[in-house]
Design an enzyme around this catalytic site. Structure first.
Site, PDB file in Angstrom:
ATOM      1  N   LYS A   1       3.106   3.460   3.495  1.00  0.00           N
ATOM      2  CA  LYS A   1       3.169   2.061   3.024  1.00  0.00           C
ATOM      3  C   LYS A   1       4.377   1.860   2.125  1.00  0.00           C
ATOM      4  CE  LYS A   1      -0.263   0.307   5.206  1.00  0.00           C
ATOM      5  NZ  LYS A   1       0.017  -0.639   6.292  1.00  0.00           N
TER       6      LYS A   1
ATOM      7  N   SER B   1      -0.578  -1.937   0.547  1.00  0.00           N
ATOM      8  CA  SER B   1      -1.877  -1.587  -0.030  1.00  0.00           C
ATOM      9  C   SER B   1      -1.714  -1.213  -1.494  1.00  0.00           C
ATOM     10  CB  SER B   1      -2.432  -0.382   0.737  1.00  0.00           C
ATOM     11  OG  SER B   1      -3.515   0.188   0.053  1.00  0.00           O
TER      12      SER B   1
ATOM     13  N   TYR C   1      -0.753   8.489   4.038  1.00  0.00           N
ATOM     14  CA  TYR C   1      -0.942   7.059   4.343  1.00  0.00           C
ATOM     15  C   TYR C   1      -0.243   6.193   3.294  1.00  0.00           C
ATOM     16  CZ  TYR C   1      -3.275   2.489   4.352  1.00  0.00           C
ATOM     17  OH  TYR C   1      -3.536   1.132   4.334  1.00  0.00           O
TER      18      TYR C   1
HETATM   19  P1  NAD Z   1      -7.689  -2.222  11.674  1.00  0.00           P
HETATM   20  O1  NAD Z   1      -7.602  -0.804  12.108  1.00  0.00           O
HETATM   21  O2  NAD Z   1      -8.988  -2.919  11.808  1.00  0.00           O
HETATM   22  O3  NAD Z   1      -6.566  -3.100  12.417  1.00  0.00           O
HETATM   23  C1  NAD Z   1      -5.330  -2.550  12.812  1.00  0.00           C
HETATM   24  C2  NAD Z   1      -5.074  -2.986  14.242  1.00  0.00           C
HETATM   25  O4  NAD Z   1      -3.822  -2.462  14.654  1.00  0.00           O
HETATM   26  C3  NAD Z   1      -6.114  -2.471  15.238  1.00  0.00           C
HETATM   27  O5  NAD Z   1      -6.570  -3.544  16.036  1.00  0.00           O
HETATM   28  C4  NAD Z   1      -5.360  -1.451  16.090  1.00  0.00           C
HETATM   29  O6  NAD Z   1      -5.827  -1.402  17.414  1.00  0.00           O
HETATM   30  C5  NAD Z   1      -3.949  -1.978  15.994  1.00  0.00           C
HETATM   31  N1  NAD Z   1      -2.892  -0.973  16.184  1.00  0.00           N
HETATM   32  C6  NAD Z   1      -2.760   0.235  15.590  1.00  0.00           C
HETATM   33  N2  NAD Z   1      -1.623   0.826  16.019  1.00  0.00           N
HETATM   34  C7  NAD Z   1      -1.027  -0.030  16.893  1.00  0.00           C
HETATM   35  C8  NAD Z   1       0.151   0.003  17.661  1.00  0.00           C
HETATM   36  N3  NAD Z   1       0.976   1.063  17.647  1.00  0.00           N
HETATM   37  N4  NAD Z   1       0.461  -1.055  18.427  1.00  0.00           N
HETATM   38  C9  NAD Z   1      -0.348  -2.143  18.476  1.00  0.00           C
HETATM   39  N5  NAD Z   1      -1.495  -2.223  17.778  1.00  0.00           N
HETATM   40  C10 NAD Z   1      -1.827  -1.186  16.998  1.00  0.00           C
HETATM   41  O7  NAD Z   1      -7.179  -2.250  10.155  1.00  0.00           O
HETATM   42  P2  NAD Z   1      -7.268  -3.428   9.094  1.00  0.00           P
HETATM   43  O8  NAD Z   1      -8.297  -3.063   8.098  1.00  0.00           O
HETATM   44  O9  NAD Z   1      -7.340  -4.742   9.767  1.00  0.00           O
HETATM   45  O10 NAD Z   1      -5.852  -3.244   8.379  1.00  0.00           O
HETATM   46  C11 NAD Z   1      -4.721  -3.973   8.791  1.00  0.00           C
HETATM   47  C12 NAD Z   1      -3.517  -3.500   7.992  1.00  0.00           C
HETATM   48  O11 NAD Z   1      -3.785  -3.668   6.606  1.00  0.00           O
HETATM   49  C13 NAD Z   1      -3.177  -2.029   8.193  1.00  0.00           C
HETATM   50  O12 NAD Z   1      -1.768  -1.897   8.208  1.00  0.00           O
HETATM   51  C14 NAD Z   1      -3.760  -1.353   6.957  1.00  0.00           C
HETATM   52  O13 NAD Z   1      -3.054  -0.181   6.615  1.00  0.00           O
HETATM   53  C15 NAD Z   1      -3.558  -2.443   5.911  1.00  0.00           C
HETATM   54  N6  NAD Z   1      -4.529  -2.337   4.806  1.00  0.00           N
HETATM   55  C16 NAD Z   1      -5.868  -2.357   5.067  1.00  0.00           C
HETATM   56  C17 NAD Z   1      -6.783  -2.233   4.023  1.00  0.00           C
HETATM   57  C18 NAD Z   1      -8.257  -2.234   4.286  1.00  0.00           C
HETATM   58  O14 NAD Z   1      -9.006  -1.909   3.386  1.00  0.00           O
HETATM   59  N7  NAD Z   1      -8.738  -2.589   5.442  1.00  0.00           N
HETATM   60  C19 NAD Z   1      -6.315  -2.129   2.699  1.00  0.00           C
HETATM   61  C20 NAD Z   1      -4.938  -2.136   2.476  1.00  0.00           C
HETATM   62  C21 NAD Z   1      -4.040  -2.259   3.536  1.00  0.00           C
HETATM   63  C1  UD1 Z   2      -9.850   3.486  -0.018  1.00  0.00           C
HETATM   64  C2  UD1 Z   2      -8.525   4.154   0.256  1.00  0.00           C
HETATM   65  C3  UD1 Z   2      -7.401   3.141   0.112  1.00  0.00           C
HETATM   66  C4  UD1 Z   2      -7.663   1.911   0.984  1.00  0.00           C
HETATM   67  C5  UD1 Z   2      -9.026   1.342   0.588  1.00  0.00           C
HETATM   68  C6  UD1 Z   2      -9.422   0.139   1.371  1.00  0.00           C
HETATM   69  C7  UD1 Z   2      -8.906   6.465  -0.458  1.00  0.00           C
HETATM   70  C8  UD1 Z   2      -8.579   7.512  -1.469  1.00  0.00           C
HETATM   71  N1  UD1 Z   2      -8.347   5.249  -0.672  1.00  0.00           N
HETATM   72  O1  UD1 Z   2      -9.835   3.045  -1.340  1.00  0.00           O
HETATM   73  O2  UD1 Z   2      -6.176   3.721   0.501  1.00  0.00           O
HETATM   74  O3  UD1 Z   2      -6.635   0.955   0.772  1.00  0.00           O
HETATM   75  O4  UD1 Z   2     -10.016   2.361   0.810  1.00  0.00           O
HETATM   76  O5  UD1 Z   2      -9.582   0.458   2.713  1.00  0.00           O
HETATM   77  O6  UD1 Z   2      -9.606   6.701   0.518  1.00  0.00           O
HETATM   78  N2  UD1 Z   2     -17.748   5.262  -2.543  1.00  0.00           N
HETATM   79  C9  UD1 Z   2     -18.996   5.864  -2.681  1.00  0.00           C
HETATM   80  N3  UD1 Z   2     -19.658   6.231  -1.542  1.00  0.00           N
HETATM   81  C10 UD1 Z   2     -19.138   6.032  -0.290  1.00  0.00           C
HETATM   82  C11 UD1 Z   2     -17.864   5.415  -0.163  1.00  0.00           C
HETATM   83  C12 UD1 Z   2     -17.193   5.058  -1.315  1.00  0.00           C
HETATM   84  O7  UD1 Z   2     -19.482   6.057  -3.781  1.00  0.00           O
HETATM   85  O8  UD1 Z   2     -19.791   6.414   0.702  1.00  0.00           O
HETATM   86  C13 UD1 Z   2     -17.045   4.836  -3.764  1.00  0.00           C
HETATM   87  C14 UD1 Z   2     -15.675   5.470  -3.948  1.00  0.00           C
HETATM   88  O9  UD1 Z   2     -15.786   6.689  -4.631  1.00  0.00           O
HETATM   89  C15 UD1 Z   2     -14.949   4.389  -4.752  1.00  0.00           C
HETATM   90  C16 UD1 Z   2     -15.560   3.084  -4.239  1.00  0.00           C
HETATM   91  O10 UD1 Z   2     -16.803   3.447  -3.647  1.00  0.00           O
HETATM   92  O11 UD1 Z   2     -15.239   4.501  -6.123  1.00  0.00           O
HETATM   93  C17 UD1 Z   2     -14.709   2.376  -3.210  1.00  0.00           C
HETATM   94  O12 UD1 Z   2     -14.394   3.295  -2.171  1.00  0.00           O
HETATM   95  P1  UD1 Z   2     -13.641   2.832  -0.818  1.00  0.00           P
HETATM   96  O13 UD1 Z   2     -14.339   1.666  -0.243  1.00  0.00           O
HETATM   97  O14 UD1 Z   2     -13.480   4.043   0.024  1.00  0.00           O
HETATM   98  O15 UD1 Z   2     -12.238   2.308  -1.338  1.00  0.00           O
HETATM   99  P2  UD1 Z   2     -11.113   3.038  -2.221  1.00  0.00           P
HETATM  100  O16 UD1 Z   2     -11.470   4.438  -2.532  1.00  0.00           O
HETATM  101  O17 UD1 Z   2     -10.771   2.154  -3.359  1.00  0.00           O
END
Ligand code: NAD
Ligand code: UD1
Length: 370
Positions: free
Chosen positions: A157, A129, A153
């Site tokens: 990573k 991330s 978190y």
């Molecule tokens: P998500 O929670 O929708 O998907 C994660 C999946 O992993 C879920 O289906 C959950 O049931 C499964 N899981 C969790 N722990 C497990 C375990 N011990 N064994 C088997 N399955 C397990 O999340 P996502 O948004 O799809 O994110 C996927 C990955 O990407 C994560 O590692 C997250 O940290 C990373 N990531 C996500 C974002 C984002 O904004 N969504 C941003 C940066 C990185």
């Molecule tokens: C957050 C996580 C980051 C993760 C990313 C995507 C934090 C500090 N960081 O990032 O680790 O990888 O989500 O899942 O939580 N905002 C509002 N109102 C809301 C929600 C958000 O104004 O109700 C604003 C936030 O202040 C920010 C922007 O929207 O400026 C994006 O927020 P968000 O979607 O939560 O993503 P990040 O903060 O970038």
């Protein structure tokens, strides 16, 4: 190189990014297999995937913490690579319950790597991330920018990245692709799969979609006094389908070359909170009520990616705009106001229920009844 018959294991493949990557891999000719414990996802997604691909969805139910189980799954399906999505991702919760995060995210990766070693599979793509960069000194952020994680978190990573780097250094047969995602949003254009957060969404886009559909009254815009053109925070929002295609490019690169890499996946463009809000109003044709609120603790003013390395190494770049992201998020939310929960019976009838869930004990059942 042809992807035909090459099986790729998706840990956490039933989740938001994993399910979209399942579609992208399937479209590219790979055979994806899901391993998930459904701790943050719903088995109904499997029927949606079966419907979209027109094929049986292979899913193994269990935890990545169980090394023996993961090794068995890799062997049984003869996986050529693993994409490791499984993990927990709520920043605030990681501050409250750090051990839960170190156990599942760091312990989970170590377990998956041990299982891969046992089963003789040495190509892995890891979900990292942009949060590893912390509060960057400069934007756009290149992969060379120093990492300064600020939450448990984010630390998990970076620790996972370090583990992968050590492993690769110990044995060059390992091929490691580390992908640092910026802000994934949007949904599959069919409206059948999308982001389905449990409870009150932490992130901007799911919150906005829930306001638009009437589940929440208004959006709180966290801070309007940042040093940005409209005073609200700027992020690099990325369509989840572009992100999913980035994983296909990463798997292809790992399998084609004996190489490892760490790359940013973003669009390279920043959009402010008000910019997202207005794009969503255009997409939905509805006004989004909002109110300015104090800054959220831990937020930074602005970040977006330098995406040149992804283009050079993976021949990948994001194609979809913020308007596409809002349109597809809206389509998903409108078609599924409660996400995967409370699916109307007619939805189930429309979908082919031909996905199969294997339980840990080897028994099988249709996903819809899980
Ligand atoms: P998500 O929670 O929708 O998907 C994660 C999946 O992993 C879920 O289906 C959950 O049931 C499964 N899981 C969790 N722990 C497990 C375990 N011990 N064994 C088997 N399955 C397990 O999340 P996502 O948004 O799809 O994110 C996927 C990955 O990407 C994560 O590692 C997250 O940290 C990373 N990531 C996500 C974002 C984002 O904004 N969504 C941003 C940066 C990185
Ligand atoms: C957050 C996580 C980051 C993760 C990313 C995507 C934090 C500090 N960081 O990032 O680790 O990888 O989500 O899942 O939580 N905002 C509002 N109102 C809301 C929600 C958000 O104004 O109700 C604003 C936030 O202040 C920010 C922007 O929207 O400026 C994006 O927020 P968000 O979607 O939560 O993503 P990040 O903060 O970038």
């Amino acid at each position: 190189m042809t992807a035909f018959n090459q099986t790729v294991l998706l840990t956490g493949g039933a989740g938001y990014i994993g399910s979209h990557t399942f579609m992208a891999l399937s479209d590219a000719g790979f055979t994806p297999v899901i391993l998930d414990d459904f701790s943050n996802s719903h088995p109904a997604v499997l029927d949606r995937l079966a419907h979209l691909t027109g094929q049986r969805v292979l899913c193994e139910r269990g935890s990545v913490i169980d090394t023996g189980f993961v090794a068995q799954v890799i062997r049984r399906h003869q996986c050529v690579a693993v994409i490791h999505f499984a993990g927990f991702k709520a920043v605030g919760e990681s501050v409250q319950q750090p051990l839960k995060y170190y156990h599942n995210n760091v312990g989970g990766l170590v377990s998956v790597l041990q299982a891969m070693q046992t089963a003789g599979c040495q190509s892995i793509v890891f979900s990292s991330s942009a949060t590893v960069y912390g509060d960057p000194d400069n934007v756009p952020i290149t992969e060379q920018c120093p990492c300064a994680p600020e939450s448990p978190y984010a630390h998990t990573k970076l620790m996972c990245e370090d583990i992968l780097t050590s492993l690769r250094a110990s044995d060059p047969a390992w091929r490691v692709g580390i992908l640092r995602y910026f802000n994934p949003v949007g949904a599959h254009p069919s409206g059948l799969i999308g982001e389905d957060p449990d409870g009150i969404p932490n992130n901007l886009m799911p919150y906005v979609t829930q306001v638009a559909v009437g589940r929440r009254d208004k959006l709180n815009v966290f801070g309007n006094d940042y040093p940005t053109p409209d005073g609200t925070g700027i992020r690099d929002y990325l369509h989840v389908t572009d992100l999913a295609e980035g994983h296909v490019a990463a798997v292809r690169a790992l399998l084609a070359r004996h190489d490892s890499f760490t790359v940013n996946l973003g669009t390279g463009e920043g959009t402010s909170v008000l910019g997202v809000l207005h794009a969503f109003e255009r997409a939905s044709g509805r006004p989004i009520p909002f109110e300015f609120a104090p800054r959220r603790a831990g937020d930074v003013a602005e970040y977006f990616a330098d995406v040149s390395l992804a283009k050079t190494l993976l021949n990948w770049r994001a194609l979809r705009t913020i308007d596409d992201m809002c349109r597809d998020s809206w389509h998903w939310q409108q078609s599924n106001p409660d996400g995967y929960r409370n699916m109307a019976p007619h939805d189930l009838n429309v979908l082919q229920t031909n996905s199969l869930l294997s339980n840990h004990d080897g028994s099988r059942q249709p996903a819809a009844s899980a």
